[in-house]
Design a protein around this motif. Sequence first.
Motif, mmCIF file in Angstrom:
data_model
loop_
_atom_site.group_PDB
_atom_site.id
_atom_site.type_symbol
_atom_site.label_atom_id
_atom_site.label_comp_id
_atom_site.label_asym_id
_atom_site.label_seq_id
_atom_site.Cartn_x
_atom_site.Cartn_y
_atom_site.Cartn_z
ATOM 1 N N ALA A 69 0.931 -1.118 -0.125
ATOM 2 C CA ALA A 69 -0.061 -0.066 -0.020
ATOM 3 C C ALA A 69 0.675 1.804 -0.191
ATOM 4 C CB ALA A 69 -0.890 -0.056 1.336
ATOM 5 N N ALA A 70 1.866 1.109 0.853
ATOM 6 C CA ALA A 70 2.647 2.373 0.759
ATOM 7 C C ALA A 70 3.113 2.207 -0.832
ATOM 8 C CB ALA A 70 3.653 2.166 1.943
ATOM 9 N N GLU A 72 2.426 1.642 -4.058
ATOM 10 C CA GLU A 72 1.333 2.417 -4.451
ATOM 11 C C GLU A 72 1.130 3.726 -4.004
ATOM 12 O OE1 GLU A 72 -3.457 1.503 -6.125
ATOM 13 O OE2 GLU A 72 -2.138 0.121 -4.708
ATOM 14 N N ARG A 73 1.282 4.411 -2.648
ATOM 15 C CA ARG A 73 1.006 5.128 -2.428
ATOM 16 C C ARG A 73 2.198 6.732 -3.380
ATOM 17 N NH1 ARG A 73 -1.095 3.690 2.740
ATOM 18 N NH2 ARG A 73 1.093 3.866 3.242
ATOM 19 N N GLN A 74 3.182 6.361 -2.854
ATOM 20 C CA GLN A 74 4.769 6.425 -3.002
ATOM 21 C C GLN A 74 4.734 6.734 -5.079
ATOM 22 O OE1 GLN A 74 7.330 7.648 -1.224
ATOM 23 N NE2 GLN A 74 6.793 6.708 1.120
ATOM 24 N N THR A 76 2.321 4.965 -7.415
ATOM 25 C CA THR A 76 1.043 4.668 -8.024
ATOM 26 C C THR A 76 1.420 3.066 -8.989
ATOM 27 O OG1 THR A 76 1.242 6.207 -10.352
ATOM 28 C CG2 THR A 76 0.177 6.451 -8.647
ATOM 29 N N ARG A 185 5.550 13.253 -2.770
ATOM 30 C CA ARG A 185 4.942 12.578 -1.407
ATOM 31 C C ARG A 185 4.397 13.129 -0.748
ATOM 32 N NH1 ARG A 185 8.587 8.318 -1.948
ATOM 33 N NH2 ARG A 185 9.974 8.204 -3.783
ATOM 34 N N GLY A 188 -0.603 12.113 -0.886
ATOM 35 C CA GLY A 188 -1.685 11.254 -1.098
ATOM 36 C C GLY A 188 -2.853 10.861 -2.338
ATOM 37 N N THR A 189 -2.061 11.316 -3.485
ATOM 38 C CA THR A 189 -2.226 10.988 -4.628
ATOM 39 C C THR A 189 -1.414 10.116 -5.568
ATOM 40 O OG1 THR A 189 -1.221 12.856 -5.485
ATOM 41 C CG2 THR A 189 -2.897 14.064 -5.176
#
Length: 189
Positions: A69-70, A72-74, A76, A185, A188-189
């Motif tokens: 999950a991290a 993907e946040r960092q 995409t 960073r 949250g996009t």
Amino acid sequence: MRRLFLLLVVAAAVTAPAVAAPANAKCALHNPASYSATPPPLPALTGRVVDNAHILSATERRRLTLQLAALERQTTDQLVVVTLPSLGGYSIEQVGLRLGKGWRIGQSGLDNGVLLIVAPNDHQVRIEVGCGLEGLLTDKRAGEIIQRKLIPLLRTGGYDRAAESGATAIAAILDADPRRPQPRRGDGT
């Protein structure tokens, strides 16, 4: 809705050296010849870690889920770790292509999905890479991850350590690439 990503295939048997996909297999997902007449059953995509072989501890599944999950946040990029009790008589390539097509891993238009597939009873491991990432997570790099990180641990039954090591190595490559657009960073996009 996410669009299906195209795949560049890197595969290896747990007991054999890594083999890069032939050039004509590049993004083979849209090639009908890539599929058998009857496709293998598609397991449900239940999260970032799909442990259908039941080889990962609950702690490792949670840890990997947070790590992926991290990532993907960092970036995409979407990385899914999947274990299968059996390939059902199909090649790991066929199963990997079916998973990629059915699960639609990766962001729409970016083709930035990766599958780390382990089939312990068939002694097979595979990394499937979306075409949007093929210049970054190349056949050579994926093969090195399989040979150096996964196979030694899988041979000794170190499934948690193998999943962690493989996911960490893949994530490090994906997170280190400044050449492609990445979300800023922290926003949250």
